[in-house]
Design a protein around this motif. Structure first.
Motif, PDB file in Angstrom:
ATOM      1  N   ARG A  13       0.844  -1.190   0.000  1.00  0.00           N
ATOM      2  CA  ARG A  13       0.000   0.000   0.000  1.00  0.00           C
ATOM      3  C   ARG A  13       0.877   1.238   0.000  1.00  0.00           C
ATOM      4  O   ARG A  13       1.953   1.240   0.575  1.00  0.00           O
ATOM      5  CB  ARG A  13      -0.878   0.012   1.245  1.00  0.00           C
ATOM      6  N   PRO A  14       0.410   2.312  -0.623  1.00  0.00           N
ATOM      7  CA  PRO A  14       1.155   3.566  -0.571  1.00  0.00           C
ATOM      8  C   PRO A  14       1.120   4.140   0.840  1.00  0.00           C
ATOM      9  O   PRO A  14       0.249   3.771   1.631  1.00  0.00           O
ATOM     10  CB  PRO A  14       0.414   4.477  -1.550  1.00  0.00           C
ATOM     11  N   PRO A  15       2.065   5.015   1.189  1.00  0.00           N
ATOM     12  CA  PRO A  15       2.073   5.591   2.535  1.00  0.00           C
ATOM     13  C   PRO A  15       0.878   6.509   2.749  1.00  0.00           C
ATOM     14  O   PRO A  15       0.441   7.199   1.838  1.00  0.00           O
ATOM     15  CB  PRO A  15       3.378   6.390   2.555  1.00  0.00           C
ATOM     16  N   GLU A  16       0.332   6.514   3.976  1.00  0.00           N
ATOM     17  CA  GLU A  16      -0.792   7.390   4.283  1.00  0.00           C
ATOM     18  C   GLU A  16      -0.295   8.820   4.452  1.00  0.00           C
ATOM     19  O   GLU A  16       0.785   9.065   4.971  1.00  0.00           O
ATOM     20  CB  GLU A  16      -1.497   6.924   5.556  1.00  0.00           C
ATOM     21  N   ALA A  17      -1.108   9.765   4.011  1.00  0.00           N
ATOM     22  CA  ALA A  17      -0.763  11.180   4.109  1.00  0.00           C
ATOM     23  C   ALA A  17      -0.985  11.664   5.539  1.00  0.00           C
ATOM     24  O   ALA A  17      -1.869  11.186   6.235  1.00  0.00           O
ATOM     25  CB  ALA A  17      -1.621  11.993   3.155  1.00  0.00           C
ATOM     26  N   TYR A  22      -4.711  15.551  -0.457  1.00  0.00           N
ATOM     27  CA  TYR A  22      -4.862  14.121  -0.631  1.00  0.00           C
ATOM     28  C   TYR A  22      -5.059  13.795  -2.107  1.00  0.00           C
ATOM     29  O   TYR A  22      -5.612  14.583  -2.856  1.00  0.00           O
ATOM     30  CB  TYR A  22      -6.083  13.605   0.144  1.00  0.00           C
ATOM     31  N   THR A  32      -8.638  10.381  -0.985  1.00  0.00           N
ATOM     32  CA  THR A  32      -8.155   9.133  -0.394  1.00  0.00           C
ATOM     33  C   THR A  32      -7.373   9.441   0.872  1.00  0.00           C
ATOM     34  O   THR A  32      -7.294  10.593   1.299  1.00  0.00           O
ATOM     35  CB  THR A  32      -7.228   8.392  -1.380  1.00  0.00           C
ATOM     36  N   GLU A  33      -6.762   8.421   1.462  1.00  0.00           N
ATOM     37  CA  GLU A  33      -5.909   8.582   2.638  1.00  0.00           C
ATOM     38  C   GLU A  33      -4.461   8.845   2.236  1.00  0.00           C
ATOM     39  O   GLU A  33      -3.604   8.977   3.087  1.00  0.00           O
ATOM     40  CB  GLU A  33      -5.952   7.295   3.473  1.00  0.00           C
ATOM     41  N   TYR A  34      -4.190   8.905   0.940  1.00  0.00           N
ATOM     42  CA  TYR A  34      -2.819   8.953   0.449  1.00  0.00           C
ATOM     43  C   TYR A  34      -2.417  10.348  -0.014  1.00  0.00           C
ATOM     44  O   TYR A  34      -3.256  11.127  -0.452  1.00  0.00           O
ATOM     45  CB  TYR A  34      -2.658   7.942  -0.697  1.00  0.00           C
ATOM     46  N   HIS A  38       1.785  10.879  -4.327  1.00  0.00           N
ATOM     47  CA  HIS A  38       1.978   9.444  -4.582  1.00  0.00           C
ATOM     48  C   HIS A  38       1.693   9.115  -6.042  1.00  0.00           C
ATOM     49  O   HIS A  38       0.669   9.508  -6.583  1.00  0.00           O
ATOM     50  CB  HIS A  38       1.070   8.608  -3.683  1.00  0.00           C
ATOM     51  N   THR A  42      -4.507   5.106  -6.740  1.00  0.00           N
ATOM     52  CA  THR A  42      -4.953   5.351  -5.371  1.00  0.00           C
ATOM     53  C   THR A  42      -6.467   5.205  -5.317  1.00  0.00           C
ATOM     54  O   THR A  42      -7.174   5.655  -6.213  1.00  0.00           O
ATOM     55  CB  THR A  42      -4.559   6.758  -4.886  1.00  0.00           C
ATOM     56  N   GLU A  48     -11.451   0.845  -2.327  1.00  0.00           N
ATOM     57  CA  GLU A  48     -10.408  -0.122  -1.993  1.00  0.00           C
ATOM     58  C   GLU A  48     -11.038  -1.407  -1.451  1.00  0.00           C
ATOM     59  O   GLU A  48     -10.657  -2.504  -1.828  1.00  0.00           O
ATOM     60  CB  GLU A  48      -9.467   0.497  -0.952  1.00  0.00           C
TER      61      GLU A  48
END
Length: 59
Positions: A13-17, A22, A32-34, A38, A42, A48
């Motif tokens: 998974r990509p890193p969360e922001a 976002y 998203t949470e990213y 990124h 996403t 997801e």
């Protein structure tokens, strides 16, 4: 046998922001949470989860 024996998909998974801006979900365009920086696909938490349901390994 465990689930890991059947599922060979890398679920990295990509890193969360830590805060805005976002990235937008590629399916529904909601935030998203990213982080916006990124690169790649996403998805928002709802999309997801739905994608995971569609691609889940069946035993």
């Amino acid at each position: 046998m465990s689930e890991d024996d059947y599922c060979l998909i890398d679920a990295a998974r990509p890193p969360e922001a830590e805060g805005p801006p976002y990235a937008d979900c590629v399916l529904c365009r909601k935030p998203t949470e990213y982080p916006e920086s990124h690169k790649g696909i996403t998805l928002c938490p709802v999309c997801e989860w739905q994608e995971a349901q569609r691609t889940a390994c069946s035993g």
